[in-house]
Design an enzyme around this catalytic site. Structure first.
Site, mmCIF file in Angstrom:
data_model
loop_
_atom_site.group_PDB
_atom_site.id
_atom_site.type_symbol
_atom_site.label_atom_id
_atom_site.label_comp_id
_atom_site.label_asym_id
_atom_site.label_seq_id
_atom_site.Cartn_x
_atom_site.Cartn_y
_atom_site.Cartn_z
ATOM 1 N N SER A 122 41.375 34.104 33.782
ATOM 2 C CA SER A 122 40.577 33.128 33.996
ATOM 3 C C SER A 122 40.158 32.287 32.797
ATOM 4 O O SER A 122 39.806 31.365 31.776
ATOM 5 C CB SER A 122 39.238 33.234 34.553
ATOM 6 O OG SER A 122 38.717 34.436 35.115
ATOM 7 N N GLU A 149 44.482 26.115 39.117
ATOM 8 C CA GLU A 149 45.206 25.934 37.667
ATOM 9 C C GLU A 149 46.543 26.781 37.729
ATOM 10 O O GLU A 149 46.500 27.679 37.724
ATOM 11 C CB GLU A 149 43.957 26.131 36.983
ATOM 12 C CG GLU A 149 42.829 24.681 36.150
ATOM 13 C CD GLU A 149 42.053 26.216 35.591
ATOM 14 O OE1 GLU A 149 40.960 24.848 34.689
ATOM 15 O OE2 GLU A 149 41.830 26.080 35.339
ATOM 16 N N ASN A 184 37.182 25.741 33.581
ATOM 17 C CA ASN A 184 35.608 27.342 32.363
ATOM 18 C C ASN A 184 35.611 26.561 31.447
ATOM 19 O O ASN A 184 33.935 26.787 30.675
ATOM 20 C CB ASN A 184 36.621 28.828 32.104
ATOM 21 C CG ASN A 184 35.971 29.380 34.283
ATOM 22 O OD1 ASN A 184 35.230 28.321 34.800
ATOM 23 N ND2 ASN A 184 36.954 30.355 34.190
ATOM 24 N N HIS A 214 45.262 30.087 37.790
ATOM 25 C CA HIS A 214 44.458 30.261 38.304
ATOM 26 C C HIS A 214 43.502 30.154 39.547
ATOM 27 O O HIS A 214 43.531 28.740 39.163
ATOM 28 C CB HIS A 214 43.722 30.047 37.206
ATOM 29 C CG HIS A 214 42.289 30.562 36.913
ATOM 30 N ND1 HIS A 214 40.668 29.348 36.130
ATOM 31 C CD2 HIS A 214 41.080 31.003 37.616
ATOM 32 C CE1 HIS A 214 40.428 29.615 36.317
ATOM 33 N NE2 HIS A 214 40.239 30.966 36.651
#
Ligand code: 3HC
Length: 703
Positions: free
Chosen positions: A420, A453, A491, A441
């Site tokens: 991540s 992702e 994130n 991801h």
């Protein structure tokens, strides 16, 4: 409209095809709509359909008609691309009324998805025969609209007011079996759909026609109606269309069809030019546009059928289920038998829950379970086309793993990491084939969350990125291709969002106030409630890891660390930012004390902070980081960021994502909403220059 005196749907004269054709096939004519890709009711279709119905009505040799579609689906709705333009005649409600008013039976033959205007055409027909795999739906609310061609008025008359309210306000699809049960379909075709529809039409010749618009709708009691509207409003979280659609469905019992339709049309046209609808249309097209990555047009993906998943924790087992659900052959590996057994149990548990809730049959669960095999060690992965790791989030662990994989996997195997945050390039460098390495991801729960992702490094081969996109399509995920940076798109923005939320509590807000403000903004959950759900321990471990390299000048709020030190890891320990009783979150004086202590240590005098300021500051923090992400070319288009935020983090789709919204509202307007004092005094607050320079980022991709 072309009339063809032949029973075959092939153009008799080979001329360029018209979007509507009338086939004279004896007493029952077939009106065929052929407007690829999804038979949307563009102006030419509406005109052709109206002409065909008039011909059916007037021609003494035709005694009934079937409306059917060429290609992959029945009409999937109005042409969304026409929404920006002034409406052109004939209007869909008039065409649909002409179908219902036809003096001869008209039967719809439905395959694929009869959506929006397509469903409304079907509702006005005198009979409906559906393919066993077909579905119906009025998804207009997902575009910020209400049905605009009689859907809210005919559906309650056909299936009852309560069911109609559910369908128009949720926009959910109804499959053939349920449609039959509800009375939405008359028959399910078991073979030749058109022949079955023609049979029904033939049976109806000479009999009184059942016109949906003439049926009565049941009235709901005032209290029940008010409660229902309240429930829909709560669930809509700020979206306007679901409530308006439900109100219109309720109206059907009170007024004649033409009056109800006039009110419906008025609402439809009003909402069509609303900001919410513009945002949701942007969301619709952006979700499709993300898959078209510049430079990959002619790049062939590598074939993938056999997939290996390394690590059977929460993430690994969710990923395994996602692949198994999409028909891949999956092998899960772990370092020892015990961990493997735990992983196997996790996978079984996911499926058992789906069976218990009625979403899956026993047979399908068993089939999916049998497509997943388990093994200890990496050696058995040598026959895989793609291997993805979901092991502990530690660079050295991952680099060692990839080095080992390099020795086991044949050339051409795609090596993916589910990290991540970590630098995928550094992981790739541990191998002798960095071109084969990519980040995939997933978001937790991996078998449910739509976002994926796809992280490319400077060396990832184009066909490996294309493979990621192809795999995402099969998994029915929404992929966003991005480059490497800390936290990638989602994130990285989330950490700024959280940071701003923590500044706010340090300055005077309480966690539940921040959560309430962001929930009122339209997020399903505020940031503190989300942390409690995800568990505070994981990000605590990460913070501790990063502590030695943290800039000492950075404003750092330590409340979360203190909560963890007190053993409060969130919901799973019964307490975190809240305490939990019977699953309900309750603001906790213990947390208030910690928060007030943090303000004292920073030397801040706490002050009341309005929901407006909370929303504006968090929104600006999100947009600001998103702007930097664009400037650094982590993604190429503002819509990529919007899609990440909507599909991975619950950013309200009716706002279109942070950058779409920023361009519509104007970034300065967002900043202006932040009180002067917060802008001046909030240490660490960044009224970023980059933010304003992005005012015309091009986020207004579709308006
Ligand atoms: N109008 C214009 N274009 C449409 C469209 C529509 N209603 N529906 C789909 N398309 C386009 C897509 O943009 C896509 O174009 P692209 O290839 O250039 O990207 C192409 O058709 C294929 O669509 P998908 O990639 O989504 O194909 P799928 O097979 O995955 O899905 C679908 C097909 C289920 C029909 C899906 O496209 C869908 O849900 N479409 C929207 C349906 C909808 O919302 N209808 C209601 C419209 S509003 C209305 O009808 C108002 C009425 O009440 C008056």
């Amino acid at each position: 409209m072309t009339t063809i005196s032949a029973p075959s749907p092939v153009q008799a004269d080979g001329t360029a095809s018209e979007p509507v054709r009338l086939f004279r096939t004896g007493p029952v004519a077939v009106i065929e709509i052929d407007n690829p890709p999804v038979n949307a009711t563009s102006q030419a279709v509406r005109a052709g359909l109206l002409e065909a119905i008039r011909e059916v009505d007037l021609d003494p040799e035709i005694e009934a008609a079937v409306i059917a579609c060429a290609g992959r689906t029945f009409v999937a709705g109005a042409d969304i691309r026409e929404f920006g333009q002034p409406p052109r005649e004939p209007h869909l409600p008039d065409v649909i009324n002409a179908i219902e008013d036809c003096s001869k039976p008209v039967v719809a033959a439905l395959h694929g998805t009869a959506l929006g205007g397509g469903c409304e055409i079907a509702l006005a027909c005198h009979g409906r025969v559906v393919d066993a795999k077909a579905s119906f739906g009025l998804p207009e609310v997902k575009l910020g609209l209400v049905p605009g061609a009689g859907g809210t008025q005919r559906l309650p008359r056909l299936v009852g007011t309560e069911v109609a309210i559910d369908l128009v306000s949720s926009g959910r699809n109804v499959k053939a079996a349920e449609a039959l049960h509800l009375g939405l379909a008359d028959r399910i075709s078991t073979g030749d759909l058109r022949a079955d529809a023609m049979d029904l039409a033939r049976e109806m010749i000479g009999k009184p026609l059942r016109r949906t618009g003439d049926l009565p709708a049941t009235r709901m009691g005032a209290e029940v109606a008010a409660a229902k509207l309240g429930e829909i409003r709560r669930k809509a979280r700020g979206a306007e269309a679901p409530v308006r659609a439900a109100e219109l469905a309720m109206l059907a019992a009170d007024v004649p069809l033409n009056e109800g339709m006039a009110r419906e049309r008025e609402t439809f046209l009003e909402l069509r030019s609303s900001e919410q609808s513009a945002a949701l249309r942007h969301a619709f097209f952006a979700e499709r546009e993300v898959t078209r990555v510049p430079g990959l047009d002619n790049v062939e993906p590598r074939p993938v059928q056999k997939v290996g998943v390394i690590g059977a924790g929460t993430m690994g087992s969710g990923i395994a289920v996602a692949f198994a659900d999409a028909g891949f052959d999956v092998k899960v590996v772990e370092t020892n038998e015990q961990a493997l057994a735990a992983g196997r149990a996790r996978v079984a548990d996911i499926y058992d829950k789906q069976v218990a809730s009625g979403r899956l049959t026993d047979a399908t669960r068993n089939e999916r379970l049998s497509s997943i095999s388990y093994d200890v060690g990496l050696a058995t992965l040598s026959d895989r086309d793609l291997v993805i790791e979901a092991v502990f989030e530690d660079m050295e662990v991952k680099r060692t793993l990839f080095r080992d994989l390099d020795g086991i996997l044949p050339p051409g195997t795609v090596l993916a990491t589910n990290t991540s945050y970590l630098d995928v390039g550094a992981i790739a460098d541990a191998t002798a084939r960095p071109t084969d390495v990519v980040g995939l991801h997933f978001f937790s729960p991996a078998n449910i969350m739509k976002l994926l992702e796809i992280v490319k490094t400077d060396t990832t081969a184009p066909d490996v990125v294309a493979t990621g996109l192809a795999v995402a399509k099969r998994l029915r995920k929404v992929p966003v291709v991005c480059r490497v940076c800390d936290g990638f798109v989602g994130n990285r923005i989330l950490s700024r969002y959280r940071q701003q939320a923590e500044y706010l509590i340090e300055e005077g807000a309480l966690p539940h106030e921040v959560d309430a403000a962001m929930e009122a903004f339209g997020f399903p959950m505020g940031p503190f409630a989300v942390s409690d759900l995800a568990g505070l321990d994981i990000s605590w471990a990460r913070r501790k890891r990063l502590a030695p390299t943290r800039d000492p000048r950075e404003r750092y709020v330590d409340v979360a660390d203190r909560l963890c030190e007190a053993g409060r890891f969130g919901r799973k320990t019964g307490a975190g930012w809240y305490r939990y009783e019977g699953g309900k979150r309750i603001p906790d004086p213990f947390v208030t004390e910690l928060v007030e202590g943090a303000s004292r240590r920073r030397g801040l005098t706490r002050r009341p902070i309005s929901a407006d300021e909370i929303q504006a500051r968090i929104r600006a923090a999100i947009v600001n980081e998103a702007s930097k992400i664009l400037d650094e070319h982590i993604v190429e288009r503002p819509l990529d960021v919007d899609v990440v935020m909507m599909h991975g983090y619950g950013y309200p789709a009716w706002r279109g994502g942070p950058l779409f919204e920023a361009d519509r509202v104007g970034l300065q307007a967002i900043l202006d909403k932040v009180t002067e004092r917060a802008a001046q005094d909030g240490p660490g607050w960044e009224p970023a220059a980059g933010l304003v320079s992005r005012a015309s980022s091009g986020a207004r991709f579709y308006s």
